[in-house]
Write a protein that holds these residues in place. Structure first.
Motif, short mmCIF file in Angstrom:
data_model
loop_
_atom_site.label_atom_id
_atom_site.label_comp_id
_atom_site.label_asym_id
_atom_site.label_seq_id
_atom_site.Cartn_x
_atom_site.Cartn_y
_atom_site.Cartn_z
N ASP A 167 0.85 -1.20 0.00
CA ASP A 167 0.00 0.00 0.00
C ASP A 167 0.88 1.25 0.00
OD1 ASP A 167 -2.22 1.57 0.06
OD2 ASP A 167 -2.64 1.26 2.20
N ASN A 169 0.60 4.21 -1.27
CA ASN A 169 0.02 5.52 -0.97
C ASN A 169 -0.76 5.54 0.34
OD1 ASN A 169 -2.19 4.06 -1.69
ND2 ASN A 169 -2.87 5.41 -3.34
N ASP A 171 -3.53 4.34 1.42
CA ASP A 171 -4.98 4.57 1.48
C ASP A 171 -5.76 3.34 1.92
OD1 ASP A 171 -4.75 2.99 -0.73
OD2 ASP A 171 -5.87 4.31 -2.07
N GLU A 178 0.09 -1.48 -7.36
CA GLU A 178 0.51 -1.82 -6.00
C GLU A 178 0.60 -3.33 -5.75
OE1 GLU A 178 -0.71 2.06 -3.31
OE2 GLU A 178 -2.12 0.41 -3.34
CA LIG Z 1 -3.13 1.94 -1.94
#
Ligand SMILES: [Ca+2]
Ligand SMILES: [Ca+2]
Ligand SMILES: [Ca+2]
Length: 471
Positions: A167, A169, A171, A178
Motif C-alpha cells: 500500500d 500511498n 490509502d 501496488e
Molecule cells: Ca493503496
C-alpha cells in the motif's frame, strides 16, 4: 409420545444454514387438561455454517402451560444419531440435571442457550434429543424435542481468492501498480492431503478453486520485496460459504520511514520526587498524510523507573488512536511528571514511548533518560573462563588472581573502580554509585560477550557474571 425423524426428512433439509425443530414443538393439548404443572419445551439450533470444533448453540424455550407451579425442573440432552454433540451442562444454568432444579410459575416461560461442539469426523448431522422434567408434570408428551444440528458436510470445498499488495500511498486499498507479482502463496493445514500452492499474478492476485473446509486453514505468503512489512501468515476459516473471496494481504512501509519522533528531558540530573518536564516532538517526514497514530509510553523492564504520562494528556494521540499529521507537519507535546521513587535504586529515570498507527507497522521508539544519583554500594560478581567449552560456568572455571576494572557505560569510558579476583574468580567493587558499567579484565583477557555490569540498589541488585577469553 415419541416421534422419530424419517430418512426422507433428513434428505429434504437442503440448505445448510437452516436448522429445524423436528418434533414436540406443538403438542396437542389434552381434551381436558388435568390440574397441575405442565412443562412444554421447544428448541432450535442456531443458524450458521457449523464446522467440527465450533461452539454450536441450541436455543430452548421452557414454558409451564399448567395451572400450578412446576418445581425441580431439570433438562438434559443426548445425541440420538449422527456424530456426537457434546454439550456443556453448565450452559443449562438452573436446569442442570445435577443441580437442585428450577421453578416455573404457571404461564412462566424462559429461554436457555445450550452450547456444545461436535469433534468427530463421522459424516452426517447430530440429532439431539432434549427433554425437561418436573415433579408431577400432567402431560409428558410435550417434554421432549429432537433438534437436528446441520453441519457443513465434510467434503465441502470453497474458493479462496485475494490480492497481495504494497500500500504505497497508504490509502488502505490496493491501487493500480501496488500488486506484488510472483509471490508464492500456500494453503497449509495438518489435515489436508497435500499442500496447495499458487503464485500471484501481475496484479498480485491469487486464487484456489477448491480448498477443503476447516476451521483453521493457514495461508502462507512468501516474503514481499525488501523494506515492506507483509503479513506472511494468516488463518482462514473455511466453512463452505463465500467469506474468502477477497483475502487482501496488505504490505506497508515501516512507520519509521515517515514518522520522526524524539524525546528530550529538561535536565540531565534529578532528585527523587522532583518534577521532570519532557518534550516530545513528532514530525511527518514522509510523502503521505499519517492518521490513526497513537503513543504508548511504558516501562519495558518493569522496574518502576519510568516517568508516567497519563494517556489523556496525549489528546488524539492517546487512547482514541486518532492522531494525525499532514505531510511536513510537526506536533510538540510537553509533559510534567514526578520522578518515581524507584528511580534512585537504579540511578536513572526514563521516558520511553512507542509510536504506532492503527494501520501502520514498526513505528519509532524514542527514549530519554536523566540521572537520579544518590545511592551507592558494593557490586560483586565473577569472572570466568569456559575451559571445557561447554557454554556453561562449571566449578573451577572462575578466573583467579586477575585485575578487573569498572568503567562508566558511556562514550568516554571513565575508570570508576579497581578490584582483584579471588581464587574462585569473584571480585567486589566497593562503594560504587548505582548505574550501568562496563567491566574490563587485565590483558590478555577480554570479555567474550556483553561486558555490562548492572549495579542496582537492593532489592534489585544481582551478581554479575562475565565470561572472558584470552587474546
Ligand atoms: Ca493503496
Ligand atoms: Ca408437559
Ligand atoms: Ca564450562
Amino acid at each position: 409420545m415419541r416421534r422419530t425423524l424419517s430418512g426422507r426428512a433428513i434428505r429434504g433439509l437442503g440448505a445448510l444454514t437452516v436448522a429445524f425443530t423436528l418434533a414436540g414443538t406443538v403438542a396437542a393439548a389434552p381434551a381436558s387438561a388435568a390440574p397441575g404443572p405442565n412443562l412444554k419445551i421447544t428448541a432450535v439450533a442456531a443458524e450458521g455454517r457449523w464446522l467440527r470444533g465450533d461452539t454450536i448453540p441450541i436455543d430452548l424455550q421452557v414454558t409451564n402451560t399448567g395451572d400450578a407451579p412446576a418445581t425441580g425442573v431439570r433438562a438434559q440432552g443426548s445425541t440420538q444419531s449422527g456424530p456426537y454433540y457434546a454439550y456443556d451442562s453448565n450452559s443449562l444454568g438452573d436446569l442442570r440435571f445435577d443441580g437442585p432444579g428450577a421453578s416455573f410459575q404457571p404461564g412462566e416461560s424462559r429461554t436457555y442457550r445450550l452450547t456444545g461442539k461436535v469433534w468427530t469426523t463421522e459424516a452426517g448431522n447430530p440429532l439431539v434429543r432434549i427433554s425437561v422434567q418436573a415433579a408431577a408434570d400432567t402431560d409428558l408428551s410435550d417434554n421432549t424435542v429432537d433438534v437436528l444440528v446441520a453441519l457443513v458436510p465434510l467434503d465441502t470445498t470453497e474458493r479462496v481468492a485475494g490480492q497481495v499488495y504494497g500500500d504505497a500511498n497508504g490509502d488502505g486499498v490496493a491501487g493500480p501498480g501496488e500488486g506484488f507479482a510472483g509471490l508464492t502463496v500456500r494453503v497449509e493445514s495438518f489435515d489436508l492431503p497435500n499442500e496447495l500452492v499458487t503464485v500471484t499474478g501481475p496484479d498480485g492476485r491469487f486464487s484456489f478453486d477448491a480448498v477443503p473446509v476447516g476451521p483453521q486453514r493457514g495461508l502462507r505468503i512468501q516474503h514481499g520485496p525488501d523494506g515492506w512489512y507483509l503479513p506472511t501468515y494468516q488463518v482462514l476459516r473455511l466453512d463452505g460459504g463465500d467469506g474468502n473471496l477477497a483475502v487482501n494481504i496488505r504490505g506497508v512501509r515501516p512507520l519509521t520511514e515517515s514518522l520522526q519522533a524524539s524525546i528530550a528531558l529538561d535536565k540531565t540530573t534529578y532528585t527523587i520526587g522532583e518534577t521532570a518536564t519532557a518534550t516530545v516532538t513528532l514530525t511527518n517526514k514522509g510523502t503521505r498524510p499519517l492518521s490513526g497514530l497513537y503513543a504508548t509510553c511504558d516501562d519495558p523492564l518493569g522496574f518502576g523507573t519510568n516517568l508516567k504520562i497519563p494517556q489523556e494528556q496525549w489528546g488524539a494521540f492517546g487512547s482514541s488512536r486518532t492522531g494525525a499529521l499532514a505531510v511536513g507537519e510537526s506536533k510538540v507535546f510537553t509533559f510534567s511528571s514526578k520522578v518515581p521513587d524507584n528511580a534512585i535504586d537504579f540511578g536513572r529515570t526514563f521516558l520511553e514511548c512507542e509510536f504506532s498507527g492503527t494501520t501502520e507497522l514498526a513505528g519509532p521508539r524514542p527514549s530519554a533518560e536523566g540521572k537520579v544519583p544518590g545511592k551507592r554500594g558494593d557490586v560483586r560478581g565473577q569472572v570466568w573462563v569456559d575451559r571445557n567449552e561447554n557454554g556453561t560456568l562449571d566449578p573451577g572455571e572462575g578466573l583467579a588472581g586477575t585485575a578487573v576494572s569498572l568503567y562508566t557505560y558511556s562514550a568516554d569510558e571513565q575508570l570508576v573502580s579497581l578490584a582483584q579476583t579471588d581464587a574462585n574468580g569473584f571480585a567486589t567493587f566497593v562503594d560504587v554509585a548505582v548505574g550501568e558499567y562496563t567491566l574490563r579484565p587485565a590483558a590478555p583477557w577480554r570479555a567474550a560477550g556483553d561486558p555490562a555490569v548492572h549495579h542496582y540498589a537492593a532489592p534489585h541488585n544481582a551478581e554479575w557474571k562475565i565470561k572472558v577469553i584470552s587474546g
